[in-house]
Write a protein that holds these residues in place. Sequence first.
Motif, PDB file in Angstrom:
ATOM      1  N   GLN A  72       0.827  -1.208   0.000  1.00 23.44           N
ATOM      2  CA  GLN A  72       0.000   0.000   0.000  1.00 23.44           C
ATOM      3  C   GLN A  72       0.860   1.257   0.000  1.00 23.44           C
ATOM      4  O   GLN A  72       0.557   2.239  -0.692  1.00 23.44           O
ATOM      5  CB  GLN A  72      -0.936   0.001   1.222  1.00 23.44           C
ATOM      6  CG  GLN A  72      -2.088  -0.975   1.153  1.00 23.44           C
ATOM      7  CD  GLN A  72      -1.670  -2.405   1.454  1.00 23.44           C
ATOM      8  OE1 GLN A  72      -0.580  -2.627   1.972  1.00 23.44           O
ATOM      9  NE2 GLN A  72      -2.525  -3.352   1.157  1.00 23.44           N
ATOM     10  N   ARG A  76       1.060   4.078  -2.936  1.00 27.20           N
ATOM     11  CA  ARG A  76       0.816   5.485  -2.606  1.00 27.20           C
ATOM     12  C   ARG A  76       1.929   6.376  -3.150  1.00 27.20           C
ATOM     13  O   ARG A  76       1.660   7.420  -3.772  1.00 27.20           O
ATOM     14  CB  ARG A  76       0.714   5.654  -1.080  1.00 27.20           C
ATOM     15  CG  ARG A  76       0.549   7.112  -0.636  1.00 27.20           C
ATOM     16  CD  ARG A  76       0.645   7.227   0.859  1.00 27.20           C
ATOM     17  NE  ARG A  76       1.938   6.792   1.375  1.00 27.20           N
ATOM     18  CZ  ARG A  76       3.032   7.534   1.343  1.00 27.20           C
ATOM     19  NH1 ARG A  76       3.014   8.744   0.798  1.00 27.20           N
ATOM     20  NH2 ARG A  76       4.164   7.073   1.857  1.00 27.20           N
ATOM     21  N   GLY A 110      -2.152  -2.109  -7.646  1.00 27.65           N
ATOM     22  CA  GLY A 110      -3.195  -1.340  -6.969  1.00 27.65           C
ATOM     23  C   GLY A 110      -4.476  -2.149  -6.826  1.00 27.65           C
ATOM     24  O   GLY A 110      -5.121  -2.117  -5.777  1.00 27.65           O
ATOM     25  N   ALA A 111      -4.836  -2.889  -7.882  1.00 25.17           N
ATOM     26  CA  ALA A 111      -6.040  -3.710  -7.831  1.00 25.17           C
ATOM     27  C   ALA A 111      -5.892  -4.824  -6.797  1.00 25.17           C
ATOM     28  O   ALA A 111      -6.826  -5.139  -6.058  1.00 25.17           O
ATOM     29  CB  ALA A 111      -6.316  -4.308  -9.213  1.00 25.17           C
ATOM     30  N   ALA A 113      -3.946  -4.746  -4.116  1.00 20.54           N
ATOM     31  CA  ALA A 113      -3.970  -4.134  -2.787  1.00 20.54           C
ATOM     32  C   ALA A 113      -5.404  -3.850  -2.353  1.00 20.54           C
ATOM     33  O   ALA A 113      -5.787  -4.081  -1.201  1.00 20.54           O
ATOM     34  CB  ALA A 113      -3.146  -2.849  -2.770  1.00 20.54           C
ATOM     35  N   GLU A 114      -6.216  -3.349  -3.287  1.00 21.33           N
ATOM     36  CA  GLU A 114      -7.624  -3.081  -2.979  1.00 21.33           C
ATOM     37  C   GLU A 114      -8.372  -4.379  -2.687  1.00 21.33           C
ATOM     38  O   GLU A 114      -9.207  -4.449  -1.778  1.00 21.33           O
ATOM     39  CB  GLU A 114      -8.277  -2.363  -4.159  1.00 21.33           C
ATOM     40  CG  GLU A 114      -9.737  -2.005  -3.945  1.00 21.33           C
ATOM     41  CD  GLU A 114      -9.940  -1.064  -2.776  1.00 21.33           C
ATOM     42  OE1 GLU A 114     -11.004  -1.160  -2.124  1.00 21.33           O
ATOM     43  OE2 GLU A 114      -9.035  -0.240  -2.500  1.00 21.33           O
ATOM     44  N   PHE A 115      -8.056  -5.427  -3.457  1.00 21.28           N
ATOM     45  CA  PHE A 115      -8.655  -6.744  -3.249  1.00 21.28           C
ATOM     46  C   PHE A 115      -8.307  -7.273  -1.862  1.00 21.28           C
ATOM     47  O   PHE A 115      -9.160  -7.807  -1.146  1.00 21.28           O
ATOM     48  CB  PHE A 115      -8.154  -7.692  -4.332  1.00 21.28           C
ATOM     49  CG  PHE A 115      -8.622  -9.117  -4.181  1.00 21.28           C
ATOM     50  CD1 PHE A 115      -9.963  -9.440  -4.341  1.00 21.28           C
ATOM     51  CD2 PHE A 115      -7.720 -10.124  -3.877  1.00 21.28           C
ATOM     52  CE1 PHE A 115     -10.400 -10.750  -4.200  1.00 21.28           C
ATOM     53  CE2 PHE A 115      -8.146 -11.433  -3.740  1.00 21.28           C
ATOM     54  CZ  PHE A 115      -9.485 -11.749  -3.901  1.00 21.28           C
ATOM     55  N   GLU A 116      -7.040  -7.098  -1.441  1.00 16.95           N
ATOM     56  CA  GLU A 116      -6.602  -7.551  -0.125  1.00 16.95           C
ATOM     57  C   GLU A 116      -7.333  -6.797   0.978  1.00 16.95           C
ATOM     58  O   GLU A 116      -7.784  -7.389   1.964  1.00 16.95           O
ATOM     59  CB  GLU A 116      -5.082  -7.351   0.020  1.00 16.95           C
ATOM     60  CG  GLU A 116      -4.533  -7.835   1.348  1.00 16.95           C
ATOM     61  CD  GLU A 116      -3.052  -7.528   1.495  1.00 16.95           C
ATOM     62  OE1 GLU A 116      -2.352  -8.303   2.154  1.00 16.95           O
ATOM     63  OE2 GLU A 116      -2.602  -6.490   0.957  1.00 16.95           O
ATOM     64  N   ARG A 117      -7.469  -5.468   0.823  1.00 15.67           N
ATOM     65  CA  ARG A 117      -8.176  -4.669   1.832  1.00 15.67           C
ATOM     66  C   ARG A 117      -9.636  -5.104   1.951  1.00 15.67           C
ATOM     67  O   ARG A 117     -10.185  -5.180   3.057  1.00 15.67           O
ATOM     68  CB  ARG A 117      -8.098  -3.183   1.465  1.00 15.67           C
ATOM     69  CG  ARG A 117      -6.756  -2.544   1.734  1.00 15.67           C
ATOM     70  CD  ARG A 117      -6.844  -1.028   1.663  1.00 15.67           C
ATOM     71  NE  ARG A 117      -7.168  -0.564   0.319  1.00 15.67           N
ATOM     72  CZ  ARG A 117      -6.254  -0.265  -0.595  1.00 15.67           C
ATOM     73  NH1 ARG A 117      -4.962  -0.395  -0.310  1.00 15.67           N
ATOM     74  NH2 ARG A 117      -6.622   0.164  -1.781  1.00 15.67           N
ATOM     75  N   GLU A 118     -10.264  -5.391   0.813  1.00  9.59           N
ATOM     76  CA  GLU A 118     -11.664  -5.804   0.828  1.00  9.59           C
ATOM     77  C   GLU A 118     -11.824  -7.170   1.489  1.00  9.59           C
ATOM     78  O   GLU A 118     -12.788  -7.405   2.233  1.00  9.59           O
ATOM     79  CB  GLU A 118     -12.208  -5.845  -0.601  1.00  9.59           C
ATOM     80  CG  GLU A 118     -13.712  -6.056  -0.705  1.00  9.59           C
ATOM     81  CD  GLU A 118     -14.512  -4.969  -0.021  1.00  9.59           C
ATOM     82  OE1 GLU A 118     -15.625  -5.281   0.439  1.00  9.59           O
ATOM     83  OE2 GLU A 118     -14.012  -3.817   0.066  1.00  9.59           O
ATOM     84  N   ARG A 121     -11.558  -6.669   5.190  1.00 13.35           N
ATOM     85  CA  ARG A 121     -12.796  -6.057   5.684  1.00 13.35           C
ATOM     86  C   ARG A 121     -13.910  -7.092   5.787  1.00 13.35           C
ATOM     87  O   ARG A 121     -14.637  -7.154   6.789  1.00 13.35           O
ATOM     88  CB  ARG A 121     -13.212  -4.932   4.738  1.00 13.35           C
ATOM     89  CG  ARG A 121     -14.524  -4.252   5.108  1.00 13.35           C
ATOM     90  CD  ARG A 121     -14.825  -3.102   4.152  1.00 13.35           C
ATOM     91  NE  ARG A 121     -16.142  -2.560   4.400  1.00 13.35           N
ATOM     92  CZ  ARG A 121     -17.273  -3.043   3.890  1.00 13.35           C
ATOM     93  NH1 ARG A 121     -17.207  -4.097   3.094  1.00 13.35           N
ATOM     94  NH2 ARG A 121     -18.437  -2.489   4.164  1.00 13.35           N
TER      95      ARG A 121
END
Length: 202
Positions: A72, A76, A110-111, A113-118, A121
């Motif tokens: 992440q 950034r 980036g995709a 990282a977003e997948f991991e965050r989701e 969650r």
Amino acid sequence: MAIIGYARVSTVEQTLDLQRDALKETGATTIYEDTASGKNADRPELVHCLKALREGDTLVVWRLDRLGRNLQDLIRIVGELDERSVKLRSVKESIDTGGSVGRLVFHLFGALAEFERELIRERTLAGLEAARARGRRGGRPPALDAKQRKAALAMMKNRDMSVAEISRQFGVSRSTLYSIQSASKREANRGITGNIQRRACA
């Protein structure tokens, strides 16, 4: 358009020579160097390096993990460089955001990282839902059970032992004991207020 290098090692025992040589071969005229763990947010030379970069410049690193503390953080930094029209080149991974392939790689990063965050969650929400279904609420379990809290409050009231001694005996911090004491006072005050209201209504 300058080529600026950034190098980092995690301990003073390690040497920067390998990274310096690799960065110089890319044409880097200035190299900023940090000695800090990748998890350490305090990397003063990286701050100076990013400030020194101008539109059209290229930032070169030996490996991507030299730049970001995690995925992440790396994304950034790359995003901020892209907004400033600064390119990033990694020697070991052969990635150059100045080209279409390099940009595609970071879009994929980036995709992911977003997948991991989701995923994190969703797992957290599922865990909380499962806990509620078993009659448990989210959050940390209490440091002391009801019996221990009662004993600790009695010891604090008697003042035969200091709060520091009581905290050591129960294996909790002094702030925890003070929080328990404050909660007990609030509960007692609510009880008094409730009695007064009941008498007024009687």
